[in-house]
Design an enzyme around this catalytic site. Structure first.
Site, PDB file in Angstrom:
ATOM      1  N   SER A 238       0.814  -1.211   0.000  1.00 47.57           N
ATOM      2  CA  SER A 238       0.000   0.000   0.000  1.00 47.57           C
ATOM      3  C   SER A 238       0.854   1.269   0.000  1.00 47.57           C
ATOM      4  CB  SER A 238      -0.909  -0.021   1.236  1.00 47.57           C
ATOM      5  OG  SER A 238      -1.610   1.175   1.347  1.00 47.57           O
TER       6      SER A 238
ATOM      7  N   GLU B 257       5.326  -0.233  15.041  1.00 45.30           N
ATOM      8  CA  GLU B 257       5.834   1.058  14.545  1.00 45.30           C
ATOM      9  C   GLU B 257       6.852   1.694  15.489  1.00 45.30           C
ATOM     10  OE1 GLU B 257       2.634   0.240  14.802  1.00 45.30           O
ATOM     11  OE2 GLU B 257       2.037   0.011  12.708  1.00 45.30           O
TER      12      GLU B 257
ATOM     13  N   PHE C 240      -0.595   5.859  12.281  1.00 44.49           N
ATOM     14  CA  PHE C 240       0.275   4.988  13.067  1.00 44.49           C
ATOM     15  C   PHE C 240       1.661   5.605  13.226  1.00 44.49           C
ATOM     16  CE2 PHE C 240      -2.492   1.930  10.581  1.00 44.49           C
ATOM     17  CZ  PHE C 240      -3.505   1.975  11.524  1.00 44.49           C
TER      18      PHE C 240
ATOM     19  N   HIS D 261      -1.907   7.832   3.565  1.00 43.53           N
ATOM     20  CA  HIS D 261      -3.284   7.841   4.051  1.00 43.53           C
ATOM     21  C   HIS D 261      -3.586   9.022   4.965  1.00 43.53           C
ATOM     22  CE1 HIS D 261      -3.270   4.133   2.021  1.00 43.53           C
ATOM     23  NE2 HIS D 261      -4.357   3.620   2.581  1.00 43.53           N
TER      24      HIS D 261
ATOM     25  N   ARG E 140      -4.424   8.752   0.263  1.00 45.68           N
ATOM     26  CA  ARG E 140      -4.581   7.407  -0.277  1.00 45.68           C
ATOM     27  C   ARG E 140      -5.037   7.414  -1.732  1.00 45.68           C
ATOM     28  NH1 ARG E 140      -8.614   3.509  -1.078  1.00 45.68           N
ATOM     29  NH2 ARG E 140      -7.981   1.412  -0.477  1.00 45.68           N
TER      30      ARG E 140
END
Lengths: 273, 324
Positions: free
Chosen positions: B41, B62, B87, B113, B171
């Site tokens: 992604s 993360e 995140f 995103h 995104r």
């Protein structure tokens, strides 16, 4: 014979470092004596015996890397570094004062030799993982050492780091847990149980060495064993005593983060063993 | 620079990031890529396919990934870390603040995103606070590129500078409003349209909306300046002050919470240097929800039409300054 004298030298250094820690924290009026005193043999055994470093050339490319993940014991690190020759011993009494290089928690490059800023617990082992991965990628010969507090390993990030070090088989990474069984709120086992501590590391694919963290011979031998282990990271779980060397501070959570006053300092120095 | 709305090409900013890291991987062996299970992604996978030995998977972790990147930077590498903005900027904020920025380490972060246009995944995955929390950390460079080309250029640019940097993009495909030859310089705002009646200062997807709004107003004889403030930190204060002095009114537009983002950053400069009336377009102190990007942008008021409405509220019929 020469081995004996080497150990005796290290033991003498531990005593001097403990004196400096007490004087520094008393002069600063705040700081963390308990965990500083418990980690003295761990640090002295490294900086005066097994760490490959050049205090006069702090950014020597091939130096071993040391990360103080439990950043609150900065006084112990500063004392050891001063005796190793990184900066003048007189500077120790500037700890925590405005304008001093000796910040309350270690700040990168102040003084040179501090590899990275630490103090927010749980982050140092991950930094060590990054260093060790980079060394493997680039073929660098140096090793990375990370000192953690035992209370610190309650942080979830430590186990993220542990998992990744096992995954990447980082045999150039050595963790040390200062297992003094105490943290600010009391016993580690009451605050948040850590035992079986060694088994946790084994389950994350680490080689584990359990030692008496105040026996300098065991400390040095553990660093040698860690360096000989292949395909796995090594953790040294060093059983220690919080406040070690000062009877009235030993195993007292109250001395985690409290400075001795003038009378207490005098008493501590007179009782130091 | 001005493109008619109907003929625009739409492309993914993520692809601009992906193309840039492939270029970087080819020219600089110090560049490494770290991923937290979202590599396809985020396009980190493109790097992995070309340079597998320099790609490192860190699993869904993360905090560890950010500090491991810090360690790699200490060893002289140039680590790129990619994940979703929520995140990266949220889960790992303390790691970014204390380990990366306090030590001023050369870690490059790509926050995908960003914004409400993430769409159906809903509020958990729509990064709407990321710019605010990244902007307040000392030593950070923060870039919010507006399209494919600018994302590519921003990624290349942050690799060249020393220090922590965060590139934020969305995104979905967004209108391409720059081209390969459009200048891009970190910290230097890009004037995309000249105008003396009012200034629109936008970043990310909202640059295209600001351009559309300017077209609508042009039909009414109002000339709006459109500034693409791609670098949120360090901010181009001069461009803002000039706009305040020369046009007397400013509307900001961003796909982010109104608190702490581009509008707030512009207002901080304006009120301290040359106060002029302002309106701010962005997320009105709310979490998002599931929906199509178009539905959500419309519902929460991040459209060209809303910019026009805000502009009109600052302009009376004679083009004089409205009262604040």
């Amino acid at each position: 014979m020469s081995e004996m004298s080497e150990l005796e030298k290290l033991q003498r250094m531990c005593r001097v470092v403990r004196e400096d820690i007490l004087r520094m924290i008393a002069a600063a009026g705040s700081g963390h004596p308990g965990g500083s005193l418990s980690a003295v043999e761990i640090l002295v055994g490294l900086y005066f015996s097994r760490l490959r470093h050049r205090p006069a050339e702090p950014d020597w490319a091939e130096r071993d890397r040391f990360i103080l993940s439990k950043g609150h014991i900065a006084p112990a690190l500063y004392a050891v570094m001063a005796h190793a020759g990184y900066f003048p011993r007189e500077e120790l009494l500037t700890l925590r004062k405005l304008g001093s290089r000796l910040q309350g928690h270690p700040a990168k490059g102040r003084p040179p030799g501090i590899e990275v800023s630490t103090g927010s617990l749980g982050q140092g082992l991950s930094i060590g993982v990054g260093l060790a991965v980079a060394a493997k990628l680039c073929g660098y010969p140096w090793r990375t050492y990370v000192l953690m507090g035992d209370g610190e390993i309650q942080e979830g990030q430590i186990w993220e780091a542990a998992m990744s070090a096992g995954h990447y088989r980082l045999d150039n990474l050595c963790g040390i847990v200062d297992r003094n069984y105490m943290q600010i709120d009391g016993s580690t086992e009451d605050v948040m149980m850590l035992d079986p501590c060694a088994d946790k590391w084994r389950a994350f694919n680490w080689h584990v060495i359990e030692i008496d963290g105040h026996d300098i011979a065991q400390v040095v031998a553990a660093y040698d064993e860690a360096a000989s282990v292949k395909n796995k990271p090594t953790v040294i779980v060093a059983r220690t005593i919080k406040g070690k060397g000062v009877p009235f501070m030993e195993n007292k959570a109250a001395w985690h983060g409290k400075a001795p006053n003038a009378q207490e300092l005098e008493l501590a120095l007179s009782q130091l063993y | 620079m001005q493109t008619s709305t109907g003929k625009r090409e739409w492309r993914l900013c993520r692809d601009g990031f992906g193309d840039a890291i492939i270029e970087l991987g080819k020219t600089d062996r110090r560049v490494v890529m770290l991923g937290a299970d979202l590599s396809e992604s985020t396009r980190a996978l493109w790097f992995k396919e070309k340079y597998p030995e320099r790609f490192f998977s860190f699993g869904i972790a993360e905090q560890n990934m950010l500090c491991a990147a810090a360690g790699m930077a200490l060893a002289g590498l140039i680590p790129f870390v990619s994940s979703y903005g929520v995140f990266l900027s949220g889960r790992a904020w303390d790691q970014i603040r204390t380990t990366i920025c306090y030590s001023n380490l050369n870690v490059k972060m790509a926050g995908a995103h960003g914004g409400i246009s993430v769409g159906p995944d809903g509020a958990t995955h729509q990064a709407l606070e990321d710019c605010a929390v990244m902007r307040v950390v000392p030593n950070m460079t923060l870039v919010v590129p507006c399209d494919y080309h600018e994302t590519r250029k921003a990624t290349l640019a942050v690799a060249k500078m020393y220090g922590p940097a965060y590139v934020r993009y969305g995104r979905e495909k967004v209108p391409v409003v720059t081209n390969e030859d459009t200048p891009f310089e970190l910290g230097k705002a890009l004037v995309m349209r000249q105008g003396g009646d009012i200034t629109f200062i936008a970043n990310g997807y909202m640059v295209s909306q600001a351009l559309d709004a300017a077209e609508i107003l042009a039909g009414e004889g109002i000339e709006a300046r459109v500034i693409n403030m791609h670098t949120l930190k360090p901010l181009d204060r001069e461009a803002i002050i000039r706009a305040a002095k020369e046009t007397g009114r400013i509307v900001t537009a961003e796909e982010h919470q109104l608190a702490g983002g581009l509008g707030a950053a512009v207002a901080e400069v304006v009120v301290q240097t040359y106060p002029v009336p302002m309106r701010m377009i962005g997320m009105p102190d709310s979490f998002g929800e599931s929906g199509t990007p178009e539905e959500l942008l419309t519902k929460y008021g991040m459209t060209a039409e809303k910019i026009v409405t805000a502009a009109r509220s600052l302009l009376n019929k004679n083009g004089e300054t409205a009262t604040v």
